[in-house]
Enzyme design. Structure first.
Site, PDB file in Angstrom:
ATOM      1  CG  HIS A 193      -0.161   0.016   2.531  1.00  0.00           C
ATOM      2  ND1 HIS A 193       0.386   1.159   3.084  1.00  0.00           N
ATOM      3  CD2 HIS A 193       0.145  -0.995   3.379  1.00  0.00           C
ATOM      4  CE1 HIS A 193       0.992   0.860   4.216  1.00  0.00           C
ATOM      5  NE2 HIS A 193       0.864  -0.446   4.429  1.00  0.00           N
TER       6      HIS A 193
ATOM      7  CD  GLU B 177       1.978  -5.878   8.549  1.00  0.00           C
ATOM      8  OE1 GLU B 177       2.155  -7.111   8.693  1.00  0.00           O
ATOM      9  OE2 GLU B 177       2.718  -5.153   7.859  1.00  0.00           O
TER      10      GLU B 177
END
Length: 388
Positions: A192, A268
Site C-alpha cells: 500500500h 498486516e
C-alpha cells in the site's frame, strides 16, 4: 462458534491398487492446530484414488458436523484430488466423477480451499488409513483409540497449543517448470501507499488505528495504477481489508476496470501494544518482548495474539485460496510489509529470519509465479521505478 476455520487432512490407500483399501481424515482447529475430529474406514476392494476421495468426503463431513459455516482448508498429498477439486484438472475417470460431485456438495464451494502437501506432512491421515486397512484385514471396522476434542488433541504430531501447524511447505526446487504444466498463476504484490505513520516508521498493523493513505500515499497509488495499466496484464485485484490497502487497490482497480475482492488473510500482523510506536519507543518500553520477537518467529508483540508463525499460516491459506480461485491468471495482491515478505519467503523456501533481510518500500511491486506442480519463482522484488 459459527464461522470457525478448520484444516482437513485426508488420505486413502489401497494395498494392491486396486486391492484392500481404506481412508483416514483429521479435522484440525485452524487457530491451534489441535485435532478435534477424526474419521477412518475400511472400504473393501478399491483403488488408491477412490480411497483418497472417500477420505476427503469423510473429512469434509466431519468438519461440516462441527460447524456448517466454517471455512475449511483441505490439505492432501494427492495431487490428482487437489487439482481436480480445485477445477484445474478435468475428471476423466468415471469412478471419480460421482465422488468429486459428492465432495463438492458437503459444504458450499466458497467455504473450501484445496492445497497439496508432501506425504510426510500428512502423517495423521495416512496413519488412520493404514489403521482402517489393518482393521479390515482382521475382519473388523476401524474404531478410534480415543475420542478427539478441542481440549485434548489425539496422539500425533501437532503444534503447541498456542501455535498452528508447521508452516506451509516450501515449493520444490526447479530451474523451470515443464511445458505441460500450463500457464502459471502470477501474483503481482503491491504494498500500500504511505500513511501518516509510514515516514515515521511506526508500527502499523491490524490492531491499531487503521490509518488512511496520506496525500503522498494517494499519489503513489496513482503512479502504481498508471504503471500497471500500461502493462495491461492484471486480470483480478485482491486486497487486505485494511483501509490503506483498500484505498490503494481501489485506485488501481478503477484504472483497470476491475473490482476489488477482499481477502482477510492478507491483513498486516497485529502488533498489539506496539501499534503506533517507533522501534526505539517499543525497545524502551518493552525491551524483553522486542528482543524475543526479533529472535523467534513464535514470539508475539506485547499484547498481540499473533506471531510470525501464525501470520505465515494465515498468509499461506490466503495464497492457496487465491491460487484456487484465479488459476493461470495474473492477480494484483495489495497487502502490507509482513504478508508480502512472507509470500516471497515461502516462494524462495527461505527461513523465517529472511523477513529481516528484505526491504519493501511503500507502493513497491514484487512478483511471484506459481506452477501447477508446486514450484514457485520470484520474478520481481521491491520495484519502485514507477515512483521515480
Amino acid at each position: 462458534m459459527a464461522g470457525r476455520r478448520f484444516i482437513v487432512e485426508a488420505d486413502g490407500g489401497s494395498r494392491g491398487n486396486p486391492g484392500p483399501a481404506g481412508y483416514g481424515a483429521v479435522v484440525r482447529d485452524g487457530d491451534t492446530g489441535q485435532i478435534i475430529a477424526e474419521a477412518a474406514a475400511y472400504i473393501g476392494h478399491a483403488t488408491n484414488n477412490v480411497a483418497e476421495y472417500k477420505g476427503l468426503i469423510a473429512g469434509l463431513r466431519a468438519a461440516a458436523e462441527l460447524d456448517p459455516d466454517a471455512r475449511v482448508d483441505v490439505r492432501m498429498d494427492s495431487k490428482l484430488v487437489v487439482e481436480q477439486m480445485s477445477g484445474r484438472w478435468k475428471i476423466k475417470h468415471p469412478d471419480m466423477r460421482p465422488l468429486a460431485a459428492e465432495a463438492a456438495t458437503v459444504l458450499p464451494r466458497a467455504q473450501v480451499g484445496y492445497s497439496w502437501i508432501p506425504r510426510e506432512r500428512n502423517k495423521d491421515a495416512d496413519r488412520l488409513a493404514n489403521e482402517a486397512m489393518d482393521a479390515g484385514k482382521a475382519g473388523r471396522q476401524w474404531e478410534p483409540k480415543a475420542r478427539p476434542s478441542a481440549a485434548a488433541p489425539v496422539t500425533g504430531p501437532t503444534a503447541p497449543a498456542d501455535e498452528p501447524l508447521p508452516e506451509p511447505a516450501a515449493p520444490r526446487a526447479g530451474w523451470a517448470a515443464p511445458a505441460d504444466l500450463g500457464t502459471p498463476t502470477t501474483f503481482v504484490l503491491l504494498r500500500h501507499g504511505e500513511t501518516a505513520l509510514t515516514p515515521e516508521k511506526r508500527f502499523s498493523g491490524s490492531g491499531g488505528s487503521d490509518p488512511a493513505l496520506s496525500e503522498k500515499g494517494r499519489w503513489q497509488a496513482e503512479r502504481a495504477a498508471e504503471a500497471l495499466a500500461s502493462r495491461g496484464t492484471i486480470q483480478a485485484v485482491v486486497s487486505s481489508p485494511m483501509q490503506r490497502t483498500r484505498q490503494t487497490a481501489e485506485t488501481v482497480a478503477a484504472r483497470l476496470g476491475l473490482e476489488v475482492r477482499i481477502e482477510q488473510g492478507l491483513r498486516e500482523l497485529d502488533f498489539g501494544d506496539w501499534e503506533g510506536l517507533t522501534f526505539a519507543e517499543a525497545q524502551e518500553r518493552y525491551p524483553g518482548d522486542l528482543t524475543a520477537w526479533l529472535g523467534s518467529a513464535k514470539a508475539k508483540p506485547t499484547g498481540s495474539t499473533e506471531s510470525f508463525t501464525t501470520l505465515t499460516h494465515r498468509v499461506g491459506t490466503a495464497r492457496d485460496k487465491i491460487l484456487a480461485r484465479h488459476s493461470g491468471k495474473t492477480v494484483l495482491v495489495v497487502s502490507h510489509v509482513s504478508p508480502i515478505k512472507t509470500l516471497v519467503r515461502l516462494a524462495l523456501g527461505a527461513p523465517p529470519d529472511a523477513l529481516y533481510r528484505m526491504e519493501l518500500s511503500a507502493a513497491s511491486l514484487c512478483a511471484v509465479q506459481y506452477y501447477a506442480d508446486g514450484n514457485a519463482s520470484l520474478r520481481l522484488l521491491n520495484d519502485t521505478s514507477h515512483l521515480r
